[in-house]
Design an enzyme around this catalytic site. Structure first.
Site, mmCIF file in Angstrom:
data_model
loop_
_atom_site.group_PDB
_atom_site.id
_atom_site.type_symbol
_atom_site.label_atom_id
_atom_site.label_comp_id
_atom_site.label_asym_id
_atom_site.label_seq_id
_atom_site.Cartn_x
_atom_site.Cartn_y
_atom_site.Cartn_z
ATOM 1 C CG ASP A 117 1.720 4.050 1.095
ATOM 2 O OD1 ASP A 117 0.970 4.960 1.203
ATOM 3 O OD2 ASP A 117 1.636 2.855 1.863
ATOM 4 C CE1 TYR B 171 -1.287 1.154 6.905
ATOM 5 C CE2 TYR B 171 -1.255 3.539 7.398
ATOM 6 C CZ TYR B 171 -1.175 2.269 6.379
ATOM 7 O OH TYR B 171 -1.337 2.689 5.009
ATOM 8 C CG HIS C 50 -0.479 7.042 -3.020
ATOM 9 N ND1 HIS C 50 0.277 8.020 -2.152
ATOM 10 C CD2 HIS C 50 -0.727 6.024 -2.216
ATOM 11 C CE1 HIS C 50 0.595 7.063 -1.082
ATOM 12 N NE2 HIS C 50 0.371 5.904 -1.254
#
Ligand SMILES: *[C@@H]1O[C@H](CO)[C@@H](O)[C@H](O)[C@H]1NC(C)=O
Ligand SMILES: *[C@@H]1O[C@H](CO)[C@@H](O)[C@H](O)[C@H]1NC(C)=O
Length: 456
Positions: A225, A373, A428
């Site tokens: 990630d 982000y 994930h």
């Protein structure tokens, strides 16, 4: 008429030529310089590595209890719907009841404190990290430093089961790891930047300095990630510091890869860059694009309005649970959205999952975690020189079936020195879901990388 046509063609050709030229010329990487992300002006700080223990005051726990008891978050789901509209509040109620009645923070705090933890100031921010060394090392076994980095919405809690597997010597391997697992700045117990600009390249730079402060000029790395995104920047910017990089999130997003992707989509009999038996993982592209849109709404809002989103999520533990646990459902297996229990209990305990929520809650770090982000997927990002430089150091990619998939034939675009590629069942959150599988893959891959490096 004819002349206009010829002119248009000429302009088009020049435009394409200019674009192609743009493609070929690699913009240089930025100069490496020291930055200061903490409050005040840059200064020398007296900066020893300090021991750290998690100790949350009673007031924080009482306040949490009050909020878990008093809220109005359980709007009933639509008839016949599980998680397709978002986290199902029937399941949420079950989890919140567990949190209120069975989850015991003081016990969990002891558990979270079971590994040695430290803080040190890097570029103005206190960085929290776990540092585990092997207990007993047999003669002839080398201890290799490994930088291990979590992502969003994770924390170092993901690594509690894999840590002993990485730091215990194994039959058949003449090396073992000493693991440094930091919290990303703005996550958990690591301090957040006070001014804009702390993107993945600068965090990578900070983590390199962190390793140097601990005494490791050269090290191995592992991540998935966002940890992967950070470490990929580190690998590109500081190749001399990195001996090898094992990733469970190898992604390829170069402009040419999109074209190759499209070409491969034309027919399953000529999948070009995609392994034929992996064709249905990548295509039909229409469905893939649909699911990308459906599953990346969070990314868009975190990249554009993190602070607005954070006002609610940082204020409501129930909201935080819904927001983060939905990602654990989809990330583990997207089909679990259709299950009443979200499949969560199949691989995790509620205790594991709430530990992770608590790390966000007690530190109040939801908003600052979202900002990563915004510091990454912004307008500079698409022009970022880091996207145009391949990773030259040895890389190993472990692909878990339900995670982001990069086709075999495309990996070379970014990973110029791919030493190991493996496929596994799972999703994930590999470190949490299948710590044994991930640890085994790390050993196998690093063995190969060491042989290539002539045993560093
Ligand atoms: C700091 O932590 C280390 C390792 O856990 C321990 O050996 C040492 O005694 C601690 N030092 C202090 C001052 O508490
Ligand atoms: C995902 O779930 C489906 C059932 O819903 C199952 O058949 C499949 O094996 C699962 N895959 C993984 C990687 O968990």
């Amino acid at each position: 008429m004819n002349r206009i046509f010829v002119c248009s063609i000429a302009i088009f050709v020049v435009y394409i030529g200019w674009k192609v030229n743009d493609f070929m010329v690699k913009p240089p990487l930025p100069e490496v310089e020291d930055k200061w992300w903490g409050p005040g002006t840059p200064r020398k700080v007296d900066n020893p590595i300090r021991n750290f223990t998690i100790q949350i005051p009673d007031e924080v726990l009482e306040d949490l209890k009050y909020r878990l008891d008093h809220h109005r978050s359980f709007t009933p789901p639509l008839e016949g719907i599980q998680h397709q509209y978002g986290f199902n509040t029937n399941l949420l109620k079950k989890i919140v009841d567990f949190w209120r009645m069975k989850y015991n923070w003081r016990e969990r705090e002891k558990y979270l404190n079971k590994y040695p933890q430290f803080k040190v100031n890097v570029d103005g921010l206190d960085v929290h990290f776990i540092h585990v060394k092997p207990d007993k090392v047999p003669e002839g076994v080398k201890v290799l430093p490994l930088l291990l980095v979590h992502g969003w919405p994770g924390s170092v809690r993901e690594f509690y089961d894999i840590l002993p597997k990485l730091t215990t010597p194994r039959e058949g391997y003449d090396f073992v790891f000493e693991v440094v697992a930091p919290h990303i700045p703005g996550y958990g117990f690591s301090q957040a930047a006070v001014r804009p600009g702390l993107g993945p390249e600068h965090i990578g730079h900070m983590f390199k300095k962190l390793m140097e402060k601990i005494g490791h000029k050269k090290f191995y790395m592992q991540a998935g990630d966002f940890g992967h995104i950070i470490l990929q920047h580190l690998a590109i910017w500081f190749p001399d510091s990195v001996l090898g990089f094992h990733s469970n999130f190898c992604v390829v997003m170069t402009p040419t890869s999109y074209i190759k992707h499209l070409v491969s989509a034309i027919s399953p009999s000529f999948p070009w860059y995609v392994r034929p038996d992996h064709y249905d993982r990548v295509f039909p592209i229409k469905e893939k694009i649909g699911s990308r849109l459906r599953e990346t709404g969070y990314l868009h809002i975190q990249a554009t309005r993190p602070d607005t989103l954070g006002v609610g999520i940082n204020d409501s533990p129930v909201g935080l649970a819904a927001y983060i646990l939905e990602k654990f459902i989809v990330g583990t297996n997207n089909t679990f959205l259709e299950r009443e229990d979200g499949g969560l209990e199949e691989y995790y305990t509620y205790t594991d999952l709430i530990d992770n929520l608590m790390i966000y809650w007690v530190t109040g770090s939801a908003t600052t975690s979202f900002r990563l982000y915004a510091e990454t997927f912004n307008k500079e990002y698409f022009a970022s020189p880091f996207r145009r430089h391949p990773v030259q150091i040895p890389v190993a990619c472990a692909r878990f079936e339900k995670d982001f998939y990069a086709a075999d034939g495309l990996l070379g675009e970014v990973y110029a020195n791919l030493v190991h590629l493996s496929d596994h069942f799972g999703g994930h959150f590999a470190a949490l879901q299948f710590p044994e599988v991930l640890a085994n893959d790390v050993f196998v891959a690093i063995q190969k990388i060491r042989q290539k490096n002539i045993l560093k």
